[in-house]
Motif scaffolding. Structure first.
Motif, mmCIF file in Angstrom:
data_model
loop_
_atom_site.group_PDB
_atom_site.id
_atom_site.type_symbol
_atom_site.label_atom_id
_atom_site.label_comp_id
_atom_site.label_asym_id
_atom_site.label_seq_id
_atom_site.Cartn_x
_atom_site.Cartn_y
_atom_site.Cartn_z
ATOM 1 N N UNK A 1 0.815 -1.220 0.000
ATOM 2 C CA UNK A 1 0.000 0.000 0.000
ATOM 3 C C UNK A 1 0.847 1.268 0.000
ATOM 4 N N UNK A 2 1.996 1.218 0.667
ATOM 5 C CA UNK A 2 2.873 2.382 0.650
ATOM 6 C C UNK A 2 3.379 2.653 -0.761
ATOM 7 N N UNK A 3 3.785 1.610 -1.446
ATOM 8 C CA UNK A 3 4.232 1.751 -2.827
ATOM 9 C C UNK A 3 3.090 2.237 -3.708
ATOM 10 N N UNK B 1 -1.781 -15.468 6.193
ATOM 11 C CA UNK B 1 -1.144 -14.714 5.102
ATOM 12 C C UNK B 1 -2.094 -14.526 3.933
ATOM 13 N N UNK B 2 -2.764 -15.588 3.565
ATOM 14 C CA UNK B 2 -3.714 -15.500 2.445
ATOM 15 C C UNK B 2 -4.851 -14.538 2.781
ATOM 16 N N UNK B 3 -5.368 -14.622 4.003
ATOM 17 C CA UNK B 3 -6.459 -13.727 4.412
ATOM 18 C C UNK B 3 -6.005 -12.275 4.383
ATOM 19 N N UNK B 4 -4.786 -12.011 4.843
ATOM 20 C CA UNK B 4 -4.309 -10.629 4.866
ATOM 21 C C UNK B 4 -4.050 -10.097 3.464
ATOM 22 N N UNK C 1 -5.865 -6.632 -0.940
ATOM 23 C CA UNK C 1 -6.299 -6.514 -2.336
ATOM 24 C C UNK C 1 -7.690 -5.905 -2.453
ATOM 25 N N UNK C 2 -8.623 -6.361 -1.622
ATOM 26 C CA UNK C 2 -9.991 -5.839 -1.739
ATOM 27 C C UNK C 2 -10.149 -4.481 -1.065
ATOM 28 N N UNK C 3 -9.161 -4.069 -0.285
ATOM 29 C CA UNK C 3 -9.234 -2.753 0.345
ATOM 30 C C UNK C 3 -8.525 -1.699 -0.509
#
Length: 134
Positions: free
Chosen positions: A12-14, A88-91, A96-98
Motif C-alpha cells: 500500500x505504501x508503494x 497470510x492469504x487472508x491478509x 487486495x480488496x481494500x
C-alpha cells in the motif's frame, strides 16, 4: 513468518507513492517536484491507499507479535504452518480488496475476521501455555 504477509505492508505504501506521482497530488509543500503543481488534500484513490496501509500497520504488527510468542510455545508444526498460511492469504486478500480492487462488504470483513481469529487463537494458546508453567 511468511514472506507473503511481509509483502502486504509495503505494497500500500508503494501504491500510495505511485498514485501520488501519477496524479501529481502532493500534500506537503516540500514534496513538490514542479513549481506549477498545487497542493491537493483530497484524492479518494490516494486516501484509500493510505487507509489500507494504516490498516495493515494496525493489524499485522499484533499478528507478528502473537506469532512470535506462539512459536516460542513450540506448537505442532503442521498447525502453526497452516495458521501462518491461512493468515497470510487472508491478509493478502484483505489488502487486495481494500487498496487495489475495492469489493463490497462482507469480503473485506471476512478476510479481516479470519486474521483476527488466528491472532486470537495464537494469543489464547500462548496464554494457556503460560498458565501451565506458572
Amino acid at each position: 513468518m511468511n514472506s507473503k504477509t511481509d509483502y502486504t505492508m509495503p505494497s500500500p505504501k508503494t501504491t500510495t507513492n505511485f498514485l501520488t506521482v501519477e496524479n501529481p497530488i502532493y500534500i506537503n509543500p516540500e514534496d513538490l517536484i514542479f513549481k506549477d503543481v498545487e497542493i491537493k488534500y483530497n484524492n479518494p484513490r490516494i486516501e484509500r491507499a493510505r487507509r489500507a496501509h494504516r490498516n495493515d500497520l494496525e493489524n499485522i504488527l499484533p499478528y507478528f507479535t502473537m506469532a512470535l510468542l506462539y512459536i516460542c510455545t513450540d506448537p505442532n508444526p503442521s498447525i502453526a504452518c497452516n495458521l501462518f498460511r491461512i493468515g497470510s492469504i487472508a491478509r493478502i486478500i484483505h489488502t487486495l480488496v481494500y487498496a487495489f480492487r475495492p469489493v463490497p462488504q462482507p469480503s473485506r470483513f471476512i478476510a479481516f475476521f479470519i486474521m483476527y481469529l488466528i491472532t486470537f487463537y495464537m494469543a489464547f494458546d500462548v496464554g494457556v501455555h503460560t498458565l501451565k508453567h506458572i
